[in-house]
Motif scaffolding. Structure first.
Motif, PDB file in Angstrom:
ATOM      1  N   VAL A 118      57.139   7.529 -36.902  1.00  0.00           N
ATOM      2  CA  VAL A 118      57.169   7.449 -35.517  1.00  0.00           C
ATOM      3  C   VAL A 118      56.193   6.360 -35.318  1.00  0.00           C
ATOM      4  CG1 VAL A 118      55.848   8.584 -33.539  1.00  0.00           C
ATOM      5  CG2 VAL A 118      57.318   9.915 -35.244  1.00  0.00           C
ATOM      6  N   GLY A 119      56.581   5.661 -34.299  1.00  0.00           N
ATOM      7  CA  GLY A 119      55.919   4.376 -33.858  1.00  0.00           C
ATOM      8  C   GLY A 119      54.640   4.704 -33.088  1.00  0.00           C
ATOM      9  N   TYR A 120      53.537   3.846 -33.561  1.00  0.00           N
ATOM     10  CA  TYR A 120      52.426   3.926 -32.964  1.00  0.00           C
ATOM     11  C   TYR A 120      51.843   2.855 -32.411  1.00  0.00           C
ATOM     12  CZ  TYR A 120      52.110   8.669 -34.683  1.00  0.00           C
ATOM     13  OH  TYR A 120      52.594  10.315 -34.793  1.00  0.00           O
ATOM     14  N   HIS A 121      51.052   2.944 -31.407  1.00  0.00           N
ATOM     15  CA  HIS A 121      50.154   1.554 -30.670  1.00  0.00           C
ATOM     16  C   HIS A 121      48.874   1.873 -30.646  1.00  0.00           C
ATOM     17  CE1 HIS A 121      51.209  -1.708 -27.675  1.00  0.00           C
ATOM     18  NE2 HIS A 121      49.840  -2.104 -28.120  1.00  0.00           N
ATOM     19  N   GLN A 122      48.244   0.833 -31.126  1.00  0.00           N
ATOM     20  CA  GLN A 122      46.832   0.970 -31.189  1.00  0.00           C
ATOM     21  C   GLN A 122      46.042  -0.032 -30.672  1.00  0.00           C
ATOM     22  OE1 GLN A 122      43.345   1.206 -34.726  1.00  0.00           O
ATOM     23  NE2 GLN A 122      44.490   2.860 -34.617  1.00  0.00           N
ATOM     24  N   TYR A 123      44.803   0.289 -29.846  1.00  0.00           N
ATOM     25  CA  TYR A 123      44.101  -0.835 -29.278  1.00  0.00           C
ATOM     26  C   TYR A 123      42.583  -0.523 -30.009  1.00  0.00           C
ATOM     27  CZ  TYR A 123      43.140  -4.775 -26.330  1.00  0.00           C
ATOM     28  OH  TYR A 123      42.754  -5.845 -25.750  1.00  0.00           O
ATOM     29  N   ARG A 124      41.887  -1.660 -30.353  1.00  0.00           N
ATOM     30  CA  ARG A 124      40.671  -1.296 -31.206  1.00  0.00           C
ATOM     31  C   ARG A 124      39.515  -2.428 -30.532  1.00  0.00           C
ATOM     32  NH1 ARG A 124      39.666   0.479 -37.398  1.00  0.00           N
ATOM     33  NH2 ARG A 124      40.995   2.017 -36.237  1.00  0.00           N
ATOM     34  N   ARG A 125      38.380  -2.142 -30.214  1.00  0.00           N
ATOM     35  CA  ARG A 125      37.473  -2.905 -29.801  1.00  0.00           C
ATOM     36  C   ARG A 125      36.013  -2.774 -30.612  1.00  0.00           C
ATOM     37  NH1 ARG A 125      36.789  -3.939 -23.772  1.00  0.00           N
ATOM     38  NH2 ARG A 125      38.450  -5.229 -24.190  1.00  0.00           N
ATOM     39  N   VAL A 126      35.423  -3.874 -31.001  1.00  0.00           N
ATOM     40  CA  VAL A 126      34.137  -3.815 -31.829  1.00  0.00           C
ATOM     41  C   VAL A 126      33.206  -4.475 -31.014  1.00  0.00           C
ATOM     42  CG1 VAL A 126      32.953  -4.360 -34.037  1.00  0.00           C
ATOM     43  CG2 VAL A 126      35.366  -3.471 -34.231  1.00  0.00           C
ATOM     44  N   ILE A 127      32.043  -3.818 -30.802  1.00  0.00           N
ATOM     45  CA  ILE A 127      30.822  -4.577 -30.032  1.00  0.00           C
ATOM     46  C   ILE A 127      29.681  -4.510 -30.855  1.00  0.00           C
ATOM     47  CG2 ILE A 127      29.871  -4.442 -27.735  1.00  0.00           C
ATOM     48  CD1 ILE A 127      31.806  -2.650 -26.525  1.00  0.00           C
ATOM     49  N   SER A 128      29.137  -5.801 -30.889  1.00  0.00           N
ATOM     50  CA  SER A 128      27.984  -5.851 -31.756  1.00  0.00           C
ATOM     51  C   SER A 128      26.788  -6.259 -30.514  1.00  0.00           C
ATOM     52  CB  SER A 128      28.134  -6.973 -32.801  1.00  0.00           C
ATOM     53  OG  SER A 128      26.964  -7.210 -33.534  1.00  0.00           O
ATOM     54  N   THR A 129      25.703  -5.428 -30.770  1.00  0.00           N
ATOM     55  CA  THR A 129      24.545  -5.651 -29.792  1.00  0.00           C
ATOM     56  C   THR A 129      23.538  -5.998 -30.839  1.00  0.00           C
ATOM     57  OG1 THR A 129      23.742  -3.470 -30.138  1.00  0.00           O
ATOM     58  CG2 THR A 129      25.165  -3.804 -28.301  1.00  0.00           C
ATOM     59  N   GLY A 130      22.199  -6.119 -30.371  1.00  0.00           N
ATOM     60  CA  GLY A 130      21.256  -6.637 -31.148  1.00  0.00           C
ATOM     61  C   GLY A 130      20.887  -5.448 -32.448  1.00  0.00           C
ATOM     62  N   THR A 131      21.312  -4.258 -32.061  1.00  0.00           N
ATOM     63  CA  THR A 131      20.788  -3.355 -32.854  1.00  0.00           C
ATOM     64  C   THR A 131      21.826  -2.298 -33.269  1.00  0.00           C
ATOM     65  OG1 THR A 131      20.135  -1.657 -30.737  1.00  0.00           O
ATOM     66  CG2 THR A 131      18.438  -3.179 -31.773  1.00  0.00           C
ATOM     67  N   THR A 132      23.080  -2.289 -32.748  1.00  0.00           N
ATOM     68  CA  THR A 132      24.032  -1.383 -33.196  1.00  0.00           C
ATOM     69  C   THR A 132      25.425  -1.969 -33.172  1.00  0.00           C
ATOM     70  OG1 THR A 132      24.471  -0.807 -30.789  1.00  0.00           O
ATOM     71  CG2 THR A 132      22.752   0.611 -31.923  1.00  0.00           C
ATOM     72  N   THR A 133      26.259  -1.386 -33.713  1.00  0.00           N
ATOM     73  CA  THR A 133      27.595  -1.733 -33.648  1.00  0.00           C
ATOM     74  C   THR A 133      28.426  -0.634 -32.869  1.00  0.00           C
ATOM     75  OG1 THR A 133      27.601  -3.172 -35.443  1.00  0.00           O
ATOM     76  CG2 THR A 133      29.824  -2.494 -34.846  1.00  0.00           C
ATOM     77  N   SER A 134      29.418  -0.921 -31.945  1.00  0.00           N
ATOM     78  CA  SER A 134      30.159   0.159 -31.385  1.00  0.00           C
ATOM     79  C   SER A 134      31.685  -0.086 -31.591  1.00  0.00           C
ATOM     80  CB  SER A 134      30.091   0.213 -29.803  1.00  0.00           C
ATOM     81  OG  SER A 134      28.574   0.686 -29.544  1.00  0.00           O
ATOM     82  N   VAL A 135      32.539   0.882 -32.009  1.00  0.00           N
ATOM     83  CA  VAL A 135      33.932   0.830 -32.321  1.00  0.00           C
ATOM     84  C   VAL A 135      34.758   1.805 -31.509  1.00  0.00           C
ATOM     85  CG1 VAL A 135      35.876   0.613 -33.819  1.00  0.00           C
ATOM     86  CG2 VAL A 135      33.497   0.204 -34.673  1.00  0.00           C
TER      87      VAL A 135
END
Length: 512
Positions: A465-482
């Motif tokens: 099955v075909g899938y579509h993904q969007y991913r964002r990485v945000i790096s702050t001074g103390t954390t990494t958010s995905v």
């Protein structure tokens, strides 16, 4: 020669010189278009070069750099661009905050086999990837092996190494090699040793006869680099000073006859025998980037489609959060792609020209300090290291992971994740992998489509099955958010307005 402050091709500003060798100057630069730091190698052509020879050399440099641009691997320092201004070629590369391998040996003394073997294996994996793509490095040496402050090991100077054996750049004196690293010089330790940095010491014997660059020649140069790493000196015969653990691999790599040289697979097996075993994973503690990358590859990362960000899991913050179900202000009107003032860059709008109605959202507040707007009717699943929300019909998933990891390079991390993910995917198509502007810190987006090679009931993935993904990485001074949003390709356009709003509303923990 360039100068600090100069703008190259109206885009790359030279900031400060990092090093100089016989082929040119490496600058710390700034890409004014993408607002990111870069390394810029200014190729200083030999004086007195005739016009025909100059044009031939410039075209050769451009051709090699263009080939190197296509290489994407977690252990290759990326080549971003090649440009020419006032007859001088410039090669724009990834800027790596790092120390070079020869700098480490000069400052701290030779490495132990247990320290050197993992570095050599990573360089070997970079070479194997390039060789499979038909690219030869041609200038593997300690100055081009970079150990980043974040622990990454990168092989640099793809696209530049064509100059190493070019007779136009034959040295008239011994020059220290330029090191494309932003690391500050360090004071010599008591174990420091004088390190010879002559590029000729790391060229395979057959290269002296102007033979073309070959896979075997790159492997010899890797052996010479490893020899210096553990002894402080370029290779010599016999190999009496080489530690016993590395005697077999260095004997095989440094064979003078290319036909008797061991191949990459044999070298990797021998290096693995010298590499210390990976420690057992601690419970709810930092797992370490290098070991986790290997662990993700072993697990084939089917959960990549659901968002498990195993590459960046040093902790388990944010798992015990409780949702706030007070509805957010939302409507069924088409969502605007404009980001709210508190949110990061908008998700680029593609697909249908008429957006579908946006789903109603609610706030989710984490005990770790981050908050997200999530679809109201989706089911929350608290997973190890992540919080996920699934659509009732299984058409889409949102996964959020926030870890106490600082200093992450979002673009490099996504490139690393892509390299691990590719073997698990069929019909992979990359739509974007680029930095984005965010008020919270360095950020990057990765969007792609694919079909899973295997079904995964737990991850709600169906083979074929075909899938579509969007991913964002945000790096702050103390954390990494995905943030990872995955949907069936057939449902993508209908869900995109909700994706845009969810990504714009996300707020990482406040920096202290």
């Amino acid at each position: 020669m360039g100068a600090a402050g100069r703008l190259i091709v109206k885009r790359y500003r030279l900031v400060r010189a990092l090093g100089r060798g016989r082929t040119g100057v490496v600058w710390e630069g700034h890409d004014t278009l993408l607002d990111r730091p870069v390394a810029v190698r200014e190729v200083l052509l030999p004086p007195g070069l005739g016009e025909t020879a100059r044009l031939r050399l410039v075209h050769r440099i451009a051709r090699e750099a263009r080939q190197a641009e296509a290489l994407r691997h977690p252990h290759i320092a990326a080549v971003h661009d090649v440009a020419e201004e006032d007859g001088t070629p410039y090669i724009v590369m990834e800027l790596v905050r790092s120390r070079s391998l020869d700098g480490m040996v000069a400052g701290d003394g030779p490495l132990t086999p247990a320290q050197a073997a993992p570095i050599a294996r990573k360089v070997l994996s970079a070479l194997a990837h390039a060789h499979a793509a038909g690219v030869r490095h041609g200038d593997v040496r300690p100055a081009n092996v970079l150990v980043g402050h974040d622990g990454r090991v990168l092989l640099a100077d793809f696209g530049v190494s064509v100059l190493a054996a070019d007779p136009a750049f034959a040295p008239t004196r011994r020059d220290p090699a330029a090191v494309p690293s932003a690391a500050s010089p360090t004071a010599a330790s008591p174990a420091a040793v004088p390190v010879r940095r002559d590029p000729e010491d790391f060229l395979a014997p057959e290269r002296s006869a102007d033979d073309p660059r070959t896979i075997a020649a790159d492997l010899w140069s890797l052996g010479a680099t490893l020899h210096l790493a553990v002894t402080g000196r370029p290779p010599s015969q016999p190999l009496g000073e080489v530690p016993e653990e590395l005697r077999a691999v260095l004997t095989g790599l440094l064979a003078r006859d290319p036909r008797r040289r061991i191949d990459a697979e044999t070298a990797d097996r021998l290096l693995a025998e010298a590499e210390p075993p990976a420690p057992a994973p601690p419970v709810r503690r930092s797992l370490g980037r290098t070991r986790l990358v290997a662990g993700v590859a072993a697990a084939v990362l089917v959960a990549c489609a659901v968002g498990g960000w195993a590459v960046l899991r040093p902790g388990a913050e944010g798992r015990a959060a409780s949702p706030v179900t007070t509805p957010m202000a939302s409507s069924s009107a088409p969502a605007s792609p404009t980001v709210s003032p508190a949110g990061p860059a908008a998700v680029p709008v593609t697909g249908s020209a008429t957006p579908a109605p946006r789903l109603k959202l609610k706030w989710y507040r984490s005990d770790a300090g981050w908050r997200a707007g999530v679809p109201r009717d989706w089911t929350r699943e608290d997973q190890p290291y992540t919080v996920a929300w699934r659509a009732p019909d299984g058409a889409a998933t949102l996964v959020v992971e926030v870890t106490a990891q600082s200093g992450t390079d979002p673009l490099a991390a996504l490139g690393e994740a892509e390299a691990i993910f590719l073997p698990t995917a069929k019909s992979y198509r990359k739509l974007r992998l680029k930095p984005v502007t965010s008020p919270y810190g360095p950020s990057a987006d990765w969007e792609f489509t694919w079909k899973p090679r295997k079904a995964s009931e737990g991850d709600h993935l169906v083979k074929g099955v075909g899938y579509h993904q969007y991913r964002r990485v945000i790096s702050t001074g103390t954390t990494t958010s995905v943030l990872t949003w995955t949907a069936r390709a057939s449902d993508w356009d209908a869900l995109r307005p909700t994706l845009v709003k969810v990504f714009s509303l996300f707020q990482p923990p406040a920096t202290s």
